[in-house]
Design a protein around this motif. Structure first.
Motif, short mmCIF file in Angstrom:
data_model
loop_
_atom_site.label_atom_id
_atom_site.label_comp_id
_atom_site.label_asym_id
_atom_site.label_seq_id
_atom_site.Cartn_x
_atom_site.Cartn_y
_atom_site.Cartn_z
N UNK A 49 12.21 -2.28 -14.17
CA UNK A 49 11.42 -1.17 -14.21
C UNK A 49 10.08 -1.73 -14.76
N UNK A 50 9.89 -2.42 -15.71
CA UNK A 50 8.26 -3.30 -16.04
C UNK A 50 7.91 -4.27 -14.77
N UNK A 51 8.83 -4.91 -14.26
CA UNK A 51 8.44 -5.66 -13.18
C UNK A 51 7.78 -4.78 -12.12
N UNK A 52 8.64 -3.78 -11.77
CA UNK A 52 8.33 -2.97 -10.52
C UNK A 52 7.29 -2.06 -10.59
N UNK A 53 7.20 -1.62 -11.67
CA UNK A 53 5.96 -0.23 -11.97
C UNK A 53 5.03 -0.53 -13.00
N UNK A 54 5.37 -1.63 -13.82
CA UNK A 54 4.29 -1.98 -14.77
C UNK A 54 4.65 -1.50 -16.28
N UNK A 55 3.90 -1.93 -17.35
CA UNK A 55 4.35 -1.62 -18.52
C UNK A 55 3.89 -0.20 -19.07
N UNK A 56 2.82 0.26 -18.27
CA UNK A 56 2.43 1.41 -18.81
C UNK A 56 3.35 2.58 -18.35
N UNK A 57 3.93 2.43 -17.13
CA UNK A 57 4.74 3.40 -16.58
C UNK A 57 6.01 3.37 -17.48
N UNK A 58 6.37 2.12 -17.75
CA UNK A 58 7.65 1.81 -18.61
C UNK A 58 7.80 2.63 -19.84
N UNK A 59 6.56 2.59 -20.63
CA UNK A 59 6.19 3.53 -21.84
C UNK A 59 6.41 4.90 -21.68
N UNK A 138 2.17 17.09 -7.32
CA UNK A 138 3.51 16.66 -6.90
C UNK A 138 3.52 15.19 -6.60
N UNK A 139 2.49 14.71 -6.36
CA UNK A 139 2.46 13.03 -6.07
C UNK A 139 2.76 12.33 -7.29
N UNK A 140 2.15 12.93 -8.51
CA UNK A 140 2.20 12.39 -9.57
C UNK A 140 3.90 12.45 -10.28
N UNK A 141 4.29 13.74 -10.05
CA UNK A 141 5.63 14.23 -10.56
C UNK A 141 6.56 13.13 -9.85
N UNK A 142 6.40 13.29 -8.59
CA UNK A 142 7.46 12.25 -7.73
C UNK A 142 7.38 10.88 -8.10
N UNK A 143 6.30 10.36 -8.38
CA UNK A 143 6.46 9.06 -8.80
C UNK A 143 7.07 8.78 -9.76
N UNK A 144 6.92 9.84 -11.02
CA UNK A 144 7.71 9.45 -12.21
C UNK A 144 9.22 9.75 -11.89
N UNK A 145 9.63 10.73 -11.03
CA UNK A 145 11.00 10.69 -10.46
C UNK A 145 11.77 9.60 -9.82
#
Length: 258
Positions: A49-59, A138-145
């Protein structure tokens, strides 16, 4: 209360079913909780997840997990009743008369639309602004999903990786006692178990739960938009209620009309 904690109950049922069946067959639970395979599955999944999405998204995934298990409650019935009451007042005293009633509304998106309407925003512009915000959300929520959907794919793969590593270690001791070899092979498959378990009972269900939370919020936003547009056009309260109730599932419509 039952509705709110349904996700937790589902997780507990899954844990009891999987580990209960294992114990029923004569297995020992402590045999499953081995740190090396668990480290490979959880550590490898988080690393991906960190590699693919970055540490900020991982947090953010821990906040999202909390959101999935303790979602906000969206009840469309109170907001429909509120719009019906506002329609009575707006037709009687004008749209500006409802300004003081805005603060009584809990849903922020609805408040914002009402303030814009009172400030003189025309219906077409108001609808464009609302739809733009809904699209962005919707774009933000689906990126989290999508993060949890990918974790549901990473975890079994990491489990297979752990199993392969375990089998390599087991085969490297092929000349040892047969019982030691059999135990090493059994231990190797625990990584696969944790990979499949976490994917199907943790990560993928969280993705589905977040999707449901998004759909519930989206319904509230659409109800709010239609309610505000109805107020702007000066529709009678009965028509406002019919318009908003028609956006609910048929079973809920029948309950309201009884």
């Amino acid at each position: 209360m039952i509705k709110k904690f349904g996700t937790i109950n589902g997780l507990l049922l899954g844990i009891v079913s999987v580990f209960g069946a294992f114990i029923w067959e004569g297995g020992a639970v402590n045999a499953l909780f081995l740190l090396p395979p668990m480290l490979i599955v959880f550590g490898g999944t988080f690393a991906a997840v960190i590699i693919g999405f970055g540490y900020e998204n991982f947090k953010n995934i821990f906040k999202l997990i909390k959101l999935a298990y303790f979602p906000p409650s969206y009840n469309p019935h109170p907001i429909i009743n509120t719009f019906v009451q506002l329609a009575f007042k707006a037709r009687k005293e004008g749209l500006l008369s409802i300004e003081r009633d805005i603060e009584k509304i809990d849903f922020f998106f609805c408040k914002k639309l009402l303030r814009n309407a009172i400030d003189g925003t025309d219906p077409e512009t108001l609808q464009d602004l609302a739809e733009l915000e809904m699209k962005t959300i919707q774009e933000r929520h689906y990126s989290n999903i999508f993060i949890f959907t990918k974790m549901g794919g990473y975890a079994p793969t990491m489990g297979i990786l752990g199993t392969v590593m375990g089998l390599i270690m087991a085969l490297s001791h092929a000349g040892a006692e047969p019982t030691t070899l059999i135990k090493s092979i059994a231990t190797a498959f625990i990584a696969t178990l944790w990979g499949v378990f976490t994917a199907n009972l943790i990560w993928l269900p969280i993705a589905d739960k977040l999707k449901k939370c998004h759909l519930d919020e989206k319904q509230m936003m659409q109800l709010s938009l239609q309610g505000v547009l109805a107020l702007q056009s000066g529709e009678i309260p009965v028509l406002v209620k019919s318009r908003l109730v028609s956006m609910l599932p048929q079973r809920e419509q029948e309950q309201i009309r009884r």
